[in-house]
Design a protein around this motif. Structure first.
Motif, PDB file in Angstrom:
ATOM      1  N   TRP A 179       0.822  -1.207   0.000  1.00  0.00           N
ATOM      2  CA  TRP A 179       0.000   0.000   0.000  1.00  0.00           C
ATOM      3  C   TRP A 179       0.861   1.264   0.000  1.00  0.00           C
ATOM      4  CZ3 TRP A 179      -4.562   1.361  -1.427  1.00  0.00           C
ATOM      5  CH2 TRP A 179      -5.570   0.401  -1.517  1.00  0.00           C
ATOM      6  N   ASN A 180       2.031   1.189   0.595  1.00  0.00           N
ATOM      7  CA  ASN A 180       2.940   2.332   0.531  1.00  0.00           C
ATOM      8  C   ASN A 180       3.392   2.570  -0.904  1.00  0.00           C
ATOM      9  OD1 ASN A 180       4.438   4.422   1.942  1.00  0.00           O
ATOM     10  ND2 ASN A 180       6.264   3.244   1.464  1.00  0.00           N
ATOM     11  N   VAL A 181       3.616   1.481  -1.649  1.00  0.00           N
ATOM     12  CA  VAL A 181       3.955   1.610  -3.070  1.00  0.00           C
ATOM     13  C   VAL A 181       2.781   2.214  -3.842  1.00  0.00           C
ATOM     14  CG1 VAL A 181       4.472   0.336  -5.180  1.00  0.00           C
ATOM     15  CG2 VAL A 181       5.612  -0.292  -3.043  1.00  0.00           C
ATOM     16  N   LEU A 182       1.579   1.713  -3.591  1.00  0.00           N
ATOM     17  CA  LEU A 182       0.406   2.226  -4.297  1.00  0.00           C
ATOM     18  C   LEU A 182       0.168   3.703  -3.988  1.00  0.00           C
ATOM     19  CD1 LEU A 182      -2.037  -0.801  -3.890  1.00  0.00           C
ATOM     20  CD2 LEU A 182      -0.642  -0.196  -5.887  1.00  0.00           C
ATOM     21  N   TYR A 183       0.407   4.081  -2.748  1.00  0.00           N
ATOM     22  CA  TYR A 183       0.253   5.492  -2.366  1.00  0.00           C
ATOM     23  C   TYR A 183       1.168   6.386  -3.199  1.00  0.00           C
ATOM     24  CZ  TYR A 183       1.477   9.618   0.495  1.00  0.00           C
ATOM     25  OH  TYR A 183       1.772  10.885   0.939  1.00  0.00           O
ATOM     26  N   HIS A 184       2.380   5.923  -3.474  1.00  0.00           N
ATOM     27  CA  HIS A 184       3.350   6.741  -4.205  1.00  0.00           C
ATOM     28  C   HIS A 184       3.270   6.564  -5.724  1.00  0.00           C
ATOM     29  CE1 HIS A 184       5.309   6.843  -0.154  1.00  0.00           C
ATOM     30  NE2 HIS A 184       5.490   8.079  -0.529  1.00  0.00           N
ATOM     31  N   THR A 185       2.388   5.702  -6.200  1.00  0.00           N
ATOM     32  CA  THR A 185       2.284   5.469  -7.649  1.00  0.00           C
ATOM     33  C   THR A 185       0.876   5.762  -8.144  1.00  0.00           C
ATOM     34  OG1 THR A 185       1.956   3.098  -7.165  1.00  0.00           O
ATOM     35  CG2 THR A 185       4.192   3.822  -7.750  1.00  0.00           C
ATOM     36  N   VAL A 186      -0.004   4.754  -8.136  1.00  0.00           N
ATOM     37  CA  VAL A 186      -1.336   4.955  -8.717  1.00  0.00           C
ATOM     38  C   VAL A 186      -2.140   6.012  -7.961  1.00  0.00           C
ATOM     39  CG1 VAL A 186      -1.510   2.668  -9.756  1.00  0.00           C
ATOM     40  CG2 VAL A 186      -2.280   2.988  -7.420  1.00  0.00           C
ATOM     41  N   TYR A 187      -1.864   6.172  -6.667  1.00  0.00           N
ATOM     42  CA  TYR A 187      -2.619   7.149  -5.878  1.00  0.00           C
ATOM     43  C   TYR A 187      -1.828   8.433  -5.635  1.00  0.00           C
ATOM     44  CZ  TYR A 187      -6.044   3.476  -5.333  1.00  0.00           C
ATOM     45  OH  TYR A 187      -6.998   2.519  -5.595  1.00  0.00           O
ATOM     46  N   ASN A 188      -0.936   8.731  -6.587  1.00  0.00           N
ATOM     47  CA  ASN A 188      -0.143   9.958  -6.497  1.00  0.00           C
ATOM     48  C   ASN A 188      -0.058  10.601  -7.873  1.00  0.00           C
ATOM     49  OD1 ASN A 188       1.582  11.914  -5.288  1.00  0.00           O
ATOM     50  ND2 ASN A 188       3.381  10.822  -6.069  1.00  0.00           N
ATOM     51  N   CYS A 189      -1.208  10.781  -8.503  1.00  0.00           N
ATOM     52  CA  CYS A 189      -1.252  11.378  -9.839  1.00  0.00           C
ATOM     53  C   CYS A 189      -1.190  12.902  -9.714  1.00  0.00           C
ATOM     54  CB  CYS A 189      -2.524  10.961 -10.568  1.00  0.00           C
ATOM     55  SG  CYS A 189      -2.626  11.628 -12.239  1.00  0.00           S
ATOM     56  N   THR A 190      -0.082  13.464 -10.118  1.00  0.00           N
ATOM     57  CA  THR A 190       0.116  14.908  -9.951  1.00  0.00           C
ATOM     58  C   THR A 190       0.310  15.625 -11.279  1.00  0.00           C
ATOM     59  OG1 THR A 190       2.490  14.546  -9.634  1.00  0.00           O
ATOM     60  CG2 THR A 190       1.116  14.615  -7.656  1.00  0.00           C
ATOM     61  N   ASP A 191      -0.047  14.978 -12.392  1.00  0.00           N
ATOM     62  CA  ASP A 191       0.200  15.605 -13.695  1.00  0.00           C
ATOM     63  C   ASP A 191      -0.907  16.549 -14.142  1.00  0.00           C
ATOM     64  OD1 ASP A 191      -1.856  13.954 -14.671  1.00  0.00           O
ATOM     65  OD2 ASP A 191      -0.457  12.426 -15.364  1.00  0.00           O
ATOM     66  N   GLY A 192      -2.001  16.622 -13.353  1.00  0.00           N
ATOM     67  CA  GLY A 192      -3.082  17.538 -13.688  1.00  0.00           C
ATOM     68  C   GLY A 192      -3.987  17.068 -14.799  1.00  0.00           C
ATOM     69  N   ALA A 193      -3.776  15.837 -15.281  1.00  0.00           N
ATOM     70  CA  ALA A 193      -4.608  15.323 -16.371  1.00  0.00           C
ATOM     71  C   ALA A 193      -5.933  14.793 -15.836  1.00  0.00           C
ATOM     72  CB  ALA A 193      -3.866  14.218 -17.119  1.00  0.00           C
ATOM     73  N   THR A 194      -6.955  14.853 -16.671  1.00  0.00           N
ATOM     74  CA  THR A 194      -8.260  14.287 -16.336  1.00  0.00           C
ATOM     75  C   THR A 194      -8.215  12.785 -16.581  1.00  0.00           C
ATOM     76  OG1 THR A 194      -9.377  16.330 -16.960  1.00  0.00           O
ATOM     77  CG2 THR A 194     -10.710  14.344 -16.877  1.00  0.00           C
ATOM     78  N   ASP A 195      -8.518  11.981 -15.579  1.00  0.00           N
ATOM     79  CA  ASP A 195      -8.357  10.533 -15.725  1.00  0.00           C
ATOM     80  C   ASP A 195      -9.645   9.878 -16.206  1.00  0.00           C
ATOM     81  OD1 ASP A 195      -6.475   8.221 -15.271  1.00  0.00           O
ATOM     82  OD2 ASP A 195      -8.196   7.539 -14.116  1.00  0.00           O
TER      83      ASP A 195
END
Length: 814
Positions: free
Chosen positions: A531-547
């Protein structure tokens, strides 16, 4: 592995830290809260009696924890006892040492605060977890036995809301998620809402029956409304003036049935102390109104995403808000709702300009429109407050500062509340001088169209509402969840629901460690690492794009493969280095390339940790859901890369390579369908069966099922050779849909690729489209039945697919 008792102790330590910081915060308010104080006072006065709220809260407890019902005592207290705010208080029962008496007393200003307090206690003292059934449901394996519930501090625990409003839903959630719900499913959702502390939900169900009665007063017949209302799966967009008639007509039985359902929903919402947001008149009118009122200022709107501007469902009609008839209809609609429902919370949603741009950009004209729209509400309810989605300010360049200010300031101060709808990505409050002094609610949009994609911005959720609320001259009055579809990414909604009660920014790293313990009922170090990995990857989208999920499987490219440029090596995509990516030449935009904002190799490492923990956690429904979702996520990104390999082979004239790789792609789709079949949360069957169960006869059953199938594939019009512009918008990773639609569609495309190489001719794009569209229309009209219960072992299937596709692969080299 830590014991469950040790896990609860860790959680207890964590929450004590949070609670003490909460207690240290003085009474909170904002300028915005002062502006809406009259509305809050009225709602407080008109709220259901304490006895009614307590009965409703105890009923939720009985449904949630029937075996632990006797452990709790609920009380309704005054705001004065909470320092003038909304709060809940947790205390030990004075006689808890006596067997058979309650152990924990939970007090709250309303039934919602009581149940939010219950959830808070279950979450942080008992290590329990509550999510939607489809995403794993309730985890209560960690609950202690009666007589041994953890005690809170002797002085009790007081948790205040830092801001009074907690909003829920989006104008389109009613179609993307709620379209086929019956009372049983709605009752569960209202329970969930109360446990999350939501006190301001949209209540849009059944409004077509109200409109039918209102328009009768203006000499519009029921038959005139047949091509005005959309079908059951498309009501959100007919309500917003985007389309008319598509998927209809609505049977009278549907109208009557939905009105009965709405009344049940409202009764329960009021019983719990919530304040529902009812709809108001936006100007959307049936074409027949022009004949009855030929001098009225009615404008036909332009084309909204239809292929051929077919008048059967394109180009709706809008009554100008400055026409006197607007206020008459607006008043009639509010009054009819009051007549049907017996009461109101005095707050109404209206989004006249959502994806409909005003014809003139004069600030004076826009101001007159806003004032007239509000007058329509106020004429039916003198205490009316307008709630408006702020989505238009995010996407439509029409709304420059003068136009935006004109609209927002056209209504008396305190009579308009704006939803900062996409605040976790594109906050408007910080660039508009706090909405030019108008109260607003900080909302997390997060999800589009109910797409299934592991995605989120946990840091923004944990920090954003606090930064907005504590900013200078803030007009913030609440927080909210405004997703287009629910029942996905439970971690995101678990954190966001807490922000209704958090006064300080949340340490997400510490929070995520305890989240996994609560979600699975025990502490497993490997899972916490995952979950620490997921927090820093899939749950850390900072590019401002609409998903919006554009994975190749669920949003297949409609483009000649020869014009997709496959770039070897790395290049920057959304600021992240990624390998092998499709870049389209400038002459086409038919292929929206998938969004990738993280290292796929890191996410595969998280999956390995999940699989390794399976022996300890495979009995957990929440674990099985997350394992399948994570495996699906990794395989979906693998499929995107595999597709590019197919394109590369095609452009090298390697027919054998295209054949071998496309066969692997199609096999992957079949295998993913088997994976998704292992959990109830990823099945197509429940969506279709719930639609059919609302039908009164076979004709309706066919119509409703067609609506359900069409919404998730290609909806709105298409020709034999031209696909709908709204194809795949509501795509879903659901078992049955991959096997019978997404896989066969890809197979058609690959067939034409191979034929092109074998014949030496170009790719027959029109033939591909013709066959794909026929497949789509045939599937939409299909009546085959899909399972409504899962089948298969999630852990074994996930391990098998990891070994088959992901272990040691060279495709994921970043």
């Amino acid at each position: 592995m830590d014991s469950p008792f040790r896990s609860v102790s860790l959680i207890l330590f964590f929450i004590i830290t949070i609670t003490l910081s909460t207690l240290a915060v003085a009474q909170s308010s904002t300028i915005g809260v002062q502006y809406i104080s009259r509305l809050i006072d009225i709602q407080d006065r008109e709220r259901a009696p304490p006895s009614v709220q307590l009965a409703a809260a105890y009923a939720v407890l009985q449904r949630l924890l029937p075996s632990h019902y006797s452990a709790f005592q609920f009380r309704i207290i005054s705001k004065k006892q909470c320092g003038g705010e909304y709060c809940f208080i947790l205390r030990n029962h004075p006689s808890s040492y006596i067997r058979g008496t309650p152990e924990i007393v939970i007090s709250g200003v309303t039934g919602v605060e009581v149940l939010a307090g219950l959830h808070w206690y279950l979450r942080y003292w008992c290590g329990s977890h509550i999510s939607w059934d489809k995403t794993g449901g309730v985890q209560v394996a960690s609950m202690p036995k009666l007589g041994s519930f953890p005690r809170v501090q002797d002085a009790g625990v007081l948790v205040k809301r830092p801001i009074p409003l907690n909003y829920y839903q989006n104008a389109v959630t009613s179609s993307y998620t709620f379209a086929w719900w019956d009372w049983k499913r709605w009752e569960k959702e209202i329970d969930w809402m109360a446990l999350q502390g939501i006190n301001l939900p949209l209540a849009f169900t059944g409004q077509e029956a109200i409109w039918q009665k209102v328009f009768q007063k203006f000499n519009i017949s029921n038959s005139d409304l047949d091509d005005f209302f959309g079908g059951p799966g498309f009501l959100a967009w007919s309500r917003m003036s985007n389309l008319h008639g598509w998927g209809g007509p609505l049977p009278q039985s549907w109208l009557d049935q939905q009105l009965v359902l709405q009344k049940k929903i409202l009764v329960r919402i009021y019983e719990l102390g919530m304040n529902p947001v009812l709809p108001a008149f936006s100007g959307n009118v049936p074409a027949a109104l022009q004949n009855v009122f030929p001098s009225a200022k009615i404008t036909q709107l332009g084309n909204w995403f239809s292929v051929k501007s077919d008048p059967r469902w394109c180009c709706t009609y809008l009554l100008d808000a400055t026409d006197p008839l607007f206020i008459e209809i607006g008043r009639a609609f509010i009054e009819q709702q009051l007549k049907e429902y017996g009461r109101t919370s005095h707050i109404y949603n209206c989004d006249t300009f959502d994806e409909n741009t005003p014809p003139v950009d004069s600030p004076e004209y826009i101001s007159s429109l806003g004032a007239a729209i509000y007058s329509g509400m106020q004429s039916g309810d003198s205490d009316a407050v307008w709630l408006m989605q702020g989505w238009l300010f995010s996407y439509d360049p029409f709304w420059r500062p003068p136009q935006m200010k004109a609209l927002l300031n056209s209504v008396p101060l305190g009579k308009l509340v704006v939803l900062d709808l996409f605040a976790e990505v594109k906050p408007i409050w910080s660039t508009s001088k706090q909405f030019y002094g108008v109260p607003y609610i900080w909302c997390m949009l997060h999800n589009f169209a109910g797409n299934i994609e592991m995605y989120g911005i946990l840091d923004s959720i944990a920090f954003g509402p606090v930064e907005a609320r504590t900013s200078e001259n803030t007009t913030m009055v609440g927080v909210g969840m405004s997703m287009e579809g629910i029942e996905q990414n439970p971690v995101v909604y678990d954190l966001m629901s807490e922000m209704a009660f958090q006064h300080e920014k949340v340490d997400v790293k510490a929070w995520i460690n305890q989240y996994s313990v609560r979600r699975y009922g025990r502490s497993v170090p490997a899972i916490q690492d995952a979950w620490n990995v997921l927090y820093h990857t899939v749950y850390n989208c900072t590019d401002g794009a609409t998903d919006k999920n554009r994975d190749v499987i669920v949003a297949f490219p409609d483009v000649d493969p020869s014009i997709i440029s496959v770039t070897e090596g790395k290049y920057q995509n959304y600021g992240k280095p990624v390998s092998k990516k499709a870049v389209l030449k400038s002459e086409t935009s038919s292929y929206d390339h998938p969004h990738l904002w993280y290292s796929t190799s890191e996410v595969i490492r998280a999956l390995e940790l999940f699989i390794a923990s399976g022996n300890e956690l495979s009995a957990s429904n929440t674990y099985r859901y997350d394992l399948i979702d994570l495996t699906r996520q990794a395989l979906a990104k693998y499929a995107n890369e595999l597709f590019l390999n197919i394109i590369e082979a095609y452009q090298l004239n390697d027919a054998h390579g295209v054949f071998q790789l496309s066969r692997r792609f199609l096999e992957l789709v079949e295998d993913m369908d088997s994976l998704l079949a292992c959990h109830d949360g990823f099945l197509l069957g429940p969506w279709l069966e719930s639609a059919k169960q609302l039908a009164q006869n076979e004709e309706q059953e066919k119509q409703f099922e067609w609506n359900a199938r069409t919404q998730i594939t290609m909806w709105f019009d298409n020709t034999q050779e031209e696909a709908s512009l709204l194809r795949d918008y509501g795509n879903k990773y659901w078992s049955g849909l991959l096997r019978d639609y997404y896989g066969p569609r890809a197979a058609i495309y690959f067939k034409y690729m191979i034929e092109s190489l074998e014949s030496g001719d170009g790719f027959r794009l029109k033939d591909w489209r013709r066959e794909w569209i026929k497949l789509t229309n045939d599937w939409q009209n299909g009546r085959n039945v899909y399972p409504v219960e899962s089948n298969g072992d999630a852990l074994i299937t996930s391990q098998w697919l990891y070994n088959k596709y992901l272990q040691g692969t060279s495709v994921f080299d970043h």
